[in-house]
Scaffold this motif. Structure first.
Motif, PDB file in Angstrom:
ATOM      1  N   GLY A  37       0.843  -1.086  -0.022  1.00 28.01           N
ATOM      2  CA  GLY A  37      -0.243  -0.085  -0.101  1.00 28.01           C
ATOM      3  C   GLY A  37       1.057   1.284   0.042  1.00 28.01           C
ATOM      4  N   LEU A  38       0.163   2.412  -0.027  1.00 26.97           N
ATOM      5  CA  LEU A  38       0.790   3.677  -0.039  1.00 26.97           C
ATOM      6  C   LEU A  38       1.599   3.961   1.223  1.00 26.97           C
ATOM      7  N   THR A  39       2.937   4.455   0.979  1.00 27.80           N
ATOM      8  CA  THR A  39       4.014   4.559   1.915  1.00 27.80           C
ATOM      9  C   THR A  39       4.567   3.490   2.507  1.00 27.80           C
ATOM     10  N   GLY A  40       4.322   2.206   2.026  1.00 26.91           N
ATOM     11  CA  GLY A  40       5.038   0.903   2.501  1.00 26.91           C
ATOM     12  C   GLY A  40       6.032   0.461   1.405  1.00 26.91           C
ATOM     13  N   THR A  41       6.436  -0.693   1.779  1.00 25.65           N
ATOM     14  CA  THR A  41       7.253  -1.282   0.659  1.00 25.65           C
ATOM     15  C   THR A  41       6.859  -2.780   0.925  1.00 25.65           C
ATOM     16  N   TRP A  42       7.706  -3.607  -0.133  1.00 23.17           N
ATOM     17  CA  TRP A  42       7.527  -4.927  -0.021  1.00 23.17           C
ATOM     18  C   TRP A  42       7.573  -5.603   1.372  1.00 23.17           C
ATOM     19  N   ARG A  43       8.345  -5.079   2.348  1.00 19.56           N
ATOM     20  CA  ARG A  43       8.543  -5.652   3.737  1.00 19.56           C
ATOM     21  C   ARG A  43       7.177  -5.938   4.568  1.00 19.56           C
ATOM     22  N   ILE A  44       6.056  -5.127   4.073  1.00 20.70           N
ATOM     23  CA  ILE A  44       5.016  -5.407   4.900  1.00 20.70           C
ATOM     24  C   ILE A  44       4.117  -6.823   4.659  1.00 20.70           C
ATOM     25  N   TRP A  45       4.714  -7.295   3.542  1.00 20.82           N
ATOM     26  CA  TRP A  45       4.474  -8.958   3.345  1.00 20.82           C
ATOM     27  C   TRP A  45       5.352  -9.820   4.033  1.00 20.82           C
ATOM     28  N   ARG A  46       6.185  -9.343   4.687  1.00 17.95           N
ATOM     29  CA  ARG A  46       7.092 -10.403   5.311  1.00 17.95           C
ATOM     30  C   ARG A  46       6.494 -11.405   6.081  1.00 17.95           C
ATOM     31  N   LYS A  58      -6.337  12.818   4.640  1.00 15.43           N
ATOM     32  CA  LYS A  58      -6.040  13.650   6.024  1.00 15.43           C
ATOM     33  C   LYS A  58      -5.331  12.417   6.932  1.00 15.43           C
ATOM     34  N   LEU A  59      -5.903  11.217   6.939  1.00 18.65           N
ATOM     35  CA  LEU A  59      -5.631  10.257   7.745  1.00 18.65           C
ATOM     36  C   LEU A  59      -4.287   9.830   7.628  1.00 18.65           C
ATOM     37  N   ILE A  60      -3.805   9.529   6.219  1.00 17.26           N
ATOM     38  CA  ILE A  60      -2.473   9.051   5.940  1.00 17.26           C
ATOM     39  C   ILE A  60      -1.854  10.444   6.329  1.00 17.26           C
ATOM     40  N   LEU A  61      -1.868  11.534   5.803  1.00 15.75           N
ATOM     41  CA  LEU A  61      -0.831  12.661   6.208  1.00 15.75           C
ATOM     42  C   LEU A  61      -0.779  12.975   7.494  1.00 15.75           C
ATOM     43  N   GLN A  62      -1.837  12.460   8.408  1.00 14.12           N
ATOM     44  CA  GLN A  62      -1.459  12.877   9.931  1.00 14.12           C
ATOM     45  C   GLN A  62      -0.457  11.832  10.350  1.00 14.12           C
ATOM     46  N   GLY A  63      -0.572  10.298   9.900  1.00 17.55           N
ATOM     47  CA  GLY A  63       0.574   9.556  10.253  1.00 17.55           C
ATOM     48  C   GLY A  63       1.786   9.824   9.929  1.00 17.55           C
ATOM     49  N   PHE A  64       1.947  10.185   8.550  1.00 14.53           N
ATOM     50  CA  PHE A  64       3.042  10.706   8.198  1.00 14.53           C
ATOM     51  C   PHE A  64       3.825  11.966   8.822  1.00 14.53           C
ATOM     52  N   ALA A  66       8.935  -5.295  17.363  1.00 14.77           N
ATOM     53  CA  ALA A  66       9.524  -3.947  17.315  1.00 14.77           C
ATOM     54  C   ALA A  66      10.302  -3.422  16.070  1.00 14.77           C
ATOM     55  N   ALA A  67      11.339  -4.366  15.727  1.00 11.99           N
ATOM     56  CA  ALA A  67      12.038  -4.191  14.764  1.00 11.99           C
ATOM     57  C   ALA A  67      11.247  -3.922  13.201  1.00 11.99           C
ATOM     58  N   ALA A  68      10.284  -4.949  13.153  1.00 11.04           N
ATOM     59  CA  ALA A  68       9.313  -4.425  11.831  1.00 11.04           C
ATOM     60  C   ALA A  68       8.828  -3.110  12.036  1.00 11.04           C
ATOM     61  N   ALA A  69       8.194  -2.698  13.121  1.00 14.29           N
ATOM     62  CA  ALA A  69       7.555  -1.612  13.433  1.00 14.29           C
ATOM     63  C   ALA A  69       8.531  -0.301  13.002  1.00 14.29           C
ATOM     64  N   PHE A  70       9.798  -0.459  13.406  1.00 10.82           N
ATOM     65  CA  PHE A  70      10.850   0.617  13.136  1.00 10.82           C
ATOM     66  C   PHE A  70      10.938   0.547  11.507  1.00 10.82           C
ATOM     67  N   GLU A  71      10.971  -0.511  10.827  1.00 12.16           N
ATOM     68  CA  GLU A  71      10.914  -0.644   9.222  1.00 12.16           C
ATOM     69  C   GLU A  71       9.794   0.105   8.763  1.00 12.16           C
ATOM     70  N   LEU A  72       8.603  -0.267   9.394  1.00 17.68           N
ATOM     71  CA  LEU A  72       7.298   0.557   8.725  1.00 17.68           C
ATOM     72  C   LEU A  72       7.587   1.907   8.868  1.00 17.68           C
ATOM     73  N   LEU A  73       8.112   2.495  10.061  1.00 15.31           N
ATOM     74  CA  LEU A  73       8.369   3.622  10.207  1.00 15.31           C
ATOM     75  C   LEU A  73       9.210   4.360   9.158  1.00 15.31           C
ATOM     76  N   ASP A  74      10.428   3.686   9.106  1.00 17.09           N
ATOM     77  CA  ASP A  74      11.288   4.098   8.005  1.00 17.09           C
ATOM     78  C   ASP A  74      10.893   4.225   6.667  1.00 17.09           C
ATOM     79  N   ASP A  75      10.049   3.119   6.323  1.00 15.51           N
ATOM     80  CA  ASP A  75       9.464   3.164   5.057  1.00 15.51           C
ATOM     81  C   ASP A  75       8.258   4.276   4.788  1.00 15.51           C
ATOM     82  N   LEU A  76       7.727   4.574   5.933  1.00 18.79           N
ATOM     83  CA  LEU A  76       6.543   6.008   5.827  1.00 18.79           C
ATOM     84  C   LEU A  76       7.296   7.155   5.753  1.00 18.79           C
ATOM     85  N   VAL A  77       8.336   7.378   6.629  1.00 13.17           N
ATOM     86  CA  VAL A  77       8.988   8.894   6.193  1.00 13.17           C
ATOM     87  C   VAL A  77       9.811   9.107   5.362  1.00 13.17           C
TER      88      VAL A  77
END
Length: 284
Positions: free
Chosen positions: A27-36, A133-139, A175-186
Protein backbone atom coordinates in the motif's frame (compact mmCIF):
# COMPACT_ATOMS: atom_id res chain seq x y z
CA UNK A 1 22.51 1.53 0.04
CA UNK A 2 20.96 4.79 1.33
CA UNK A 3 19.91 4.82 4.93
CA UNK A 4 16.65 5.98 6.44
CA UNK A 5 16.18 7.02 10.06
CA UNK A 6 16.90 3.72 11.78
CA UNK A 7 18.30 1.34 9.18
CA UNK A 8 18.91 0.55 5.52
CA UNK A 9 16.15 1.12 2.99
CA UNK A 10 14.37 -1.93 1.62
CA UNK A 11 15.82 -3.38 -1.61
CA UNK A 12 13.72 -2.65 -4.72
CA UNK A 13 12.03 -6.04 -4.68
CA UNK A 14 12.00 -9.42 -3.00
CA UNK A 15 11.92 -12.74 -4.82
CA UNK A 16 11.80 -16.23 -3.34
CA UNK A 17 9.99 -19.56 -3.53
CA UNK A 18 9.10 -21.98 -6.31
CA UNK A 19 6.02 -22.50 -8.43
CA UNK A 20 3.79 -20.28 -10.51
CA UNK A 21 4.62 -16.56 -10.23
CA UNK A 22 2.78 -14.52 -7.62
CA UNK A 23 3.20 -10.76 -7.35
CA UNK A 24 2.55 -9.01 -4.02
CA UNK A 25 1.80 -5.27 -4.08
CA UNK A 26 1.95 -3.10 -0.96
CA UNK A 27 0.00 0.00 0.00
CA UNK A 28 0.79 3.72 -0.03
CA UNK A 29 3.95 4.67 1.96
CA UNK A 30 4.91 1.01 2.42
CA UNK A 31 7.41 -1.31 0.78
CA UNK A 32 7.45 -5.04 0.01
CA UNK A 33 8.49 -5.60 3.64
CA UNK A 34 4.88 -5.33 4.81
CA UNK A 35 4.38 -8.81 3.26
CA UNK A 36 7.12 -10.46 5.35
CA UNK A 37 4.78 -12.38 7.69
CA UNK A 38 2.97 -13.95 4.72
CA UNK A 39 5.82 -14.67 2.29
CA UNK A 40 7.08 -17.86 4.06
CA UNK A 41 3.57 -19.32 3.80
CA UNK A 42 3.46 -18.63 0.06
CA UNK A 43 6.98 -19.72 -0.92
CA UNK A 44 6.23 -23.48 -1.03
CA UNK A 45 3.58 -22.81 -3.68
CA UNK A 46 4.79 -19.82 -5.67
CA UNK A 47 7.68 -17.90 -7.13
CA UNK A 48 6.95 -14.84 -4.99
CA UNK A 49 7.85 -11.46 -6.46
CA UNK A 50 7.23 -8.47 -4.18
CA UNK A 51 8.32 -5.16 -5.69
CA UNK A 52 8.50 -1.81 -3.97
CA UNK A 53 6.41 0.72 -5.85
CA UNK A 54 7.69 3.73 -7.75
CA UNK A 55 8.49 6.64 -5.44
CA UNK A 56 8.54 4.50 -2.28
CA UNK A 57 11.52 3.72 -0.07
CA UNK A 58 13.98 1.59 -2.05
CA UNK A 59 11.80 1.59 -5.17
CA UNK A 60 12.50 3.31 -8.46
CA UNK A 61 12.63 7.09 -8.25
CA UNK A 62 10.36 9.28 -10.27
CA UNK A 63 11.43 12.58 -11.81
CA UNK A 64 11.03 15.54 -9.44
CA UNK A 65 8.15 17.59 -10.70
CA UNK A 66 7.10 14.79 -13.01
CA UNK A 67 3.65 13.30 -13.01
CA UNK A 68 2.94 10.24 -10.93
CA UNK A 69 -0.38 8.43 -10.86
CA UNK A 70 -1.91 5.03 -10.25
CA UNK A 71 -1.46 4.30 -13.96
CA UNK A 72 2.24 5.22 -13.87
CA UNK A 73 2.66 3.02 -10.78
CA UNK A 74 1.05 0.16 -12.71
CA UNK A 75 3.34 0.89 -15.66
CA UNK A 76 6.33 0.52 -13.35
CA UNK A 77 5.04 -2.79 -11.94
CA UNK A 78 4.75 -4.06 -15.51
CA UNK A 79 8.30 -2.86 -16.18
CA UNK A 80 9.55 -4.93 -13.23
CA UNK A 81 7.64 -7.99 -14.44
CA UNK A 82 9.08 -7.61 -17.92
CA UNK A 83 12.59 -7.28 -16.48
CA UNK A 84 12.25 -10.51 -14.47
CA UNK A 85 10.58 -12.34 -17.36
CA UNK A 86 7.12 -12.87 -15.87
CA UNK A 87 4.13 -12.74 -18.20
CA UNK A 88 0.81 -13.59 -16.50
CA UNK A 89 1.35 -13.88 -12.75
CA UNK A 90 -1.15 -14.14 -9.98
CA UNK A 91 -1.41 -10.71 -8.35
CA UNK A 92 -2.30 -9.95 -4.74
CA UNK A 93 -2.39 -6.39 -3.47
CA UNK A 94 -3.38 -4.46 -0.38
CA UNK A 95 -4.89 -0.96 -0.29
CA UNK A 96 -3.13 1.01 -3.06
CA UNK A 97 -1.62 -2.31 -4.11
CA UNK A 98 -5.14 -3.71 -4.36
CA UNK A 99 -6.12 -0.82 -6.62
CA UNK A 100 -3.05 -1.54 -8.73
CA UNK A 101 -4.00 -5.21 -8.97
CA UNK A 102 -7.36 -4.15 -10.43
CA UNK A 103 -5.62 -1.75 -12.81
CA UNK A 104 -3.42 -4.62 -13.99
CA UNK A 105 -6.55 -6.76 -14.32
CA UNK A 106 -8.08 -4.16 -16.63
CA UNK A 107 -4.94 -4.52 -18.76
CA UNK A 108 -5.34 -8.30 -18.87
CA UNK A 109 -2.01 -8.94 -17.18
CA UNK A 110 -2.82 -11.31 -14.27
CA UNK A 111 -3.76 -14.97 -14.12
CA UNK A 112 -5.83 -14.12 -11.02
CA UNK A 113 -6.31 -11.20 -8.64
CA UNK A 114 -6.73 -11.12 -4.86
CA UNK A 115 -7.30 -7.56 -3.64
CA UNK A 116 -7.23 -6.89 0.11
CA UNK A 117 -9.26 -3.77 0.99
CA UNK A 118 -8.37 -2.17 -2.34
CA UNK A 119 -8.26 1.60 -2.50
CA UNK A 120 -9.79 3.38 -5.46
CA UNK A 121 -13.43 3.41 -4.41
CA UNK A 122 -15.17 6.55 -3.23
CA UNK A 123 -18.15 8.62 -4.30
CA UNK A 124 -17.45 12.06 -2.81
CA UNK A 125 -14.43 14.31 -2.45
CA UNK A 126 -15.12 14.35 1.30
CA UNK A 127 -14.54 10.59 1.47
CA UNK A 128 -11.23 10.96 -0.39
CA UNK A 129 -10.24 13.93 1.79
CA UNK A 130 -10.91 11.90 4.94
CA UNK A 131 -8.51 9.14 3.89
CA UNK A 132 -5.87 11.61 2.67
CA UNK A 133 -6.02 13.44 6.01
CA UNK A 134 -5.64 10.18 7.91
CA UNK A 135 -2.54 9.21 5.91
CA UNK A 136 -0.95 12.65 6.15
CA UNK A 137 -1.52 12.76 9.92
CA UNK A 138 0.40 9.49 10.27
CA UNK A 139 3.18 10.78 8.04
CA UNK A 140 3.54 14.00 10.04
CA UNK A 141 3.44 12.18 13.37
CA UNK A 142 6.22 9.83 12.24
CA UNK A 143 8.40 12.80 11.33
CA UNK A 144 8.08 14.49 14.71
CA UNK A 145 10.90 13.53 17.09
CA UNK A 146 11.51 10.16 15.37
CA UNK A 147 13.90 8.95 18.06
CA UNK A 148 11.14 9.34 20.64
CA UNK A 149 8.71 7.51 18.37
CA UNK A 150 11.16 4.62 18.00
CA UNK A 151 11.61 4.40 21.77
CA UNK A 152 7.85 4.34 22.34
CA UNK A 153 7.28 1.68 19.68
CA UNK A 154 9.39 -0.79 21.65
CA UNK A 155 6.30 -1.37 23.79
CA UNK A 156 3.58 -3.70 22.39
CA UNK A 157 0.78 -1.52 23.77
CA UNK A 158 2.26 1.47 21.97
CA UNK A 159 2.35 -0.49 18.70
CA UNK A 160 -1.28 -1.51 19.22
CA UNK A 161 -2.18 2.17 19.61
CA UNK A 162 0.21 3.47 16.96
CA UNK A 163 -1.08 1.17 14.21
CA UNK A 164 -4.72 1.28 15.30
CA UNK A 165 -5.98 2.97 12.12
CA UNK A 166 -4.52 0.30 9.84
CA UNK A 167 -4.31 -2.88 11.92
CA UNK A 168 -6.54 -4.57 14.46
CA UNK A 169 -3.56 -6.13 16.26
CA UNK A 170 -0.64 -3.75 15.89
CA UNK A 171 0.93 -5.31 18.99
CA UNK A 172 1.66 -8.39 16.84
CA UNK A 173 4.17 -6.36 14.80
CA UNK A 174 7.66 -7.04 16.21
CA UNK A 175 9.48 -3.91 17.36
CA UNK A 176 12.15 -4.26 14.64
CA UNK A 177 9.46 -4.54 11.96
CA UNK A 178 7.66 -1.50 13.41
CA UNK A 179 10.87 0.50 13.02
CA UNK A 180 11.08 -0.62 9.38
CA UNK A 181 7.48 0.42 8.74
CA UNK A 182 8.26 3.82 10.23
CA UNK A 183 11.34 4.13 8.03
CA UNK A 184 9.35 3.21 4.95
CA UNK A 185 6.67 5.77 5.82
CA UNK A 186 8.99 8.75 6.35
CA UNK A 187 11.03 7.85 3.24
CA UNK A 188 8.10 7.79 0.81
CA UNK A 189 8.74 10.67 -1.61
CA UNK A 190 5.61 10.01 -3.64
CA UNK A 191 3.01 10.39 -0.87
CA UNK A 192 1.67 13.88 -1.57
CA UNK A 193 1.98 13.58 -5.39
CA UNK A 194 -0.04 10.35 -5.32
CA UNK A 195 -2.71 11.90 -3.11
CA UNK A 196 -2.88 14.84 -5.50
CA UNK A 197 -3.15 12.43 -8.43
CA UNK A 198 -6.10 10.60 -6.88
CA UNK A 199 -7.93 13.91 -6.50
CA UNK A 200 -7.07 14.85 -10.09
CA UNK A 201 -7.77 11.49 -11.74
CA UNK A 202 -10.66 10.20 -9.65
CA UNK A 203 -11.47 6.67 -8.43
CA UNK A 204 -10.86 3.40 -10.21
CA UNK A 205 -12.84 3.26 -13.44
CA UNK A 206 -11.36 0.24 -15.22
CA UNK A 207 -13.53 -2.00 -17.35
CA UNK A 208 -13.62 -5.45 -15.76
CA UNK A 209 -16.91 -6.61 -17.24
CA UNK A 210 -15.45 -9.37 -19.39
CA UNK A 211 -12.42 -10.70 -17.49
CA UNK A 212 -12.02 -14.45 -17.70
CA UNK A 213 -9.76 -14.92 -14.66
CA UNK A 214 -10.94 -14.95 -11.03
CA UNK A 215 -10.94 -11.80 -8.93
CA UNK A 216 -11.37 -12.06 -5.17
CA UNK A 217 -11.91 -8.89 -3.12
CA UNK A 218 -11.22 -9.51 0.58
CA UNK A 219 -12.18 -6.81 3.07
CA UNK A 220 -11.05 -6.62 6.68
CA UNK A 221 -13.98 -6.83 9.06
CA UNK A 222 -12.29 -4.19 11.25
CA UNK A 223 -11.03 -1.90 8.47
CA UNK A 224 -11.04 1.61 9.94
CA UNK A 225 -9.12 3.21 7.07
CA UNK A 226 -11.56 2.57 4.24
CA UNK A 227 -14.66 0.86 5.66
CA UNK A 228 -16.40 -1.38 3.14
CA UNK A 229 -19.77 0.38 3.09
CA UNK A 230 -18.33 3.73 1.98
CA UNK A 231 -15.32 2.61 -0.07
CA UNK A 232 -15.86 -1.01 -1.04
CA UNK A 233 -19.41 -0.97 -2.36
CA UNK A 234 -18.68 1.82 -4.90
CA UNK A 235 -15.57 -0.01 -6.09
CA UNK A 236 -17.31 -3.34 -6.62
CA UNK A 237 -19.65 -1.76 -9.15
CA UNK A 238 -16.64 -1.74 -11.49
CA UNK A 239 -15.77 -5.37 -10.69
CA UNK A 240 -19.03 -7.24 -11.29
CA UNK A 241 -17.41 -10.68 -11.50
CA UNK A 242 -15.51 -10.35 -8.22
CA UNK A 243 -16.01 -12.71 -5.32
CA UNK A 244 -16.40 -10.70 -2.11
CA UNK A 245 -14.98 -12.13 1.09
CA UNK A 246 -15.04 -10.60 4.59
CA UNK A 247 -11.94 -11.34 6.65
CA UNK A 248 -12.82 -11.69 10.33
CA UNK A 249 -10.78 -10.02 13.03
CA UNK A 250 -8.40 -8.03 10.79
CA UNK A 251 -7.96 -4.41 9.81
CA UNK A 252 -7.05 -2.55 6.66
CA UNK A 253 -3.51 -3.97 6.51
CA UNK A 254 -4.08 -7.59 7.56
CA UNK A 255 -0.67 -9.17 6.99
CA UNK A 256 0.46 -8.91 10.62
CA UNK A 257 -3.07 -9.27 12.04
CA UNK A 258 -3.46 -12.80 10.65
CA UNK A 259 -0.75 -14.04 8.23
CA UNK A 260 -2.29 -17.50 7.91
CA UNK A 261 -5.68 -16.09 6.94
CA UNK A 262 -4.11 -13.77 4.36
CA UNK A 263 -2.03 -16.57 2.86
CA UNK A 264 -5.00 -18.94 2.66
CA UNK A 265 -7.13 -16.23 1.07
CA UNK A 266 -4.52 -16.02 -1.68
CA UNK A 267 -3.79 -19.73 -2.04
CA UNK A 268 -7.43 -20.73 -2.36
CA UNK A 269 -7.61 -18.70 -5.57
CA UNK A 270 -4.15 -19.32 -7.02
CA UNK A 271 -4.29 -23.05 -6.24
CA UNK A 272 -7.60 -23.49 -8.08
CA UNK A 273 -6.27 -21.63 -11.13
CA UNK A 274 -3.02 -23.61 -11.19
CA UNK A 275 -4.80 -26.94 -10.82
CA UNK A 276 -7.14 -26.08 -13.68
CA UNK A 277 -4.20 -25.07 -15.85
CA UNK A 278 -2.45 -28.39 -15.10
CA UNK A 279 -5.55 -30.37 -16.07
CA UNK A 280 -5.96 -28.36 -19.25
CA UNK A 281 -2.33 -28.93 -20.25
CA UNK A 282 -2.27 -32.67 -19.53
CA UNK A 283 -5.74 -33.51 -20.78
CA UNK A 284 -8.25 -35.92 -19.23
Amino acid sequence: MPRTRSGPAAPPYHRSGEGSPLVLLHGLTGTWRIWRPVIPLLEPHHDVIAPTLLGHAGGAAYASGGEISVKSLADDVERVLDEVGVDRPHVAGNSLGGWLSLELAARGRPASVIAFSPAGGWTTEAQLARVSKLILQGFKAANVAPESVLRILRRPRARLWGFRSTMAHGDRVPAAAAFELLDDLVSCSALEPILEATLRDGPFDGDLQDVTFPIRVAWGELDRTIPFQDYGEPLLKHVPTAELLELPGVGHVPMYDDPQLVAQTILDVTGAVDRAATVASTGP
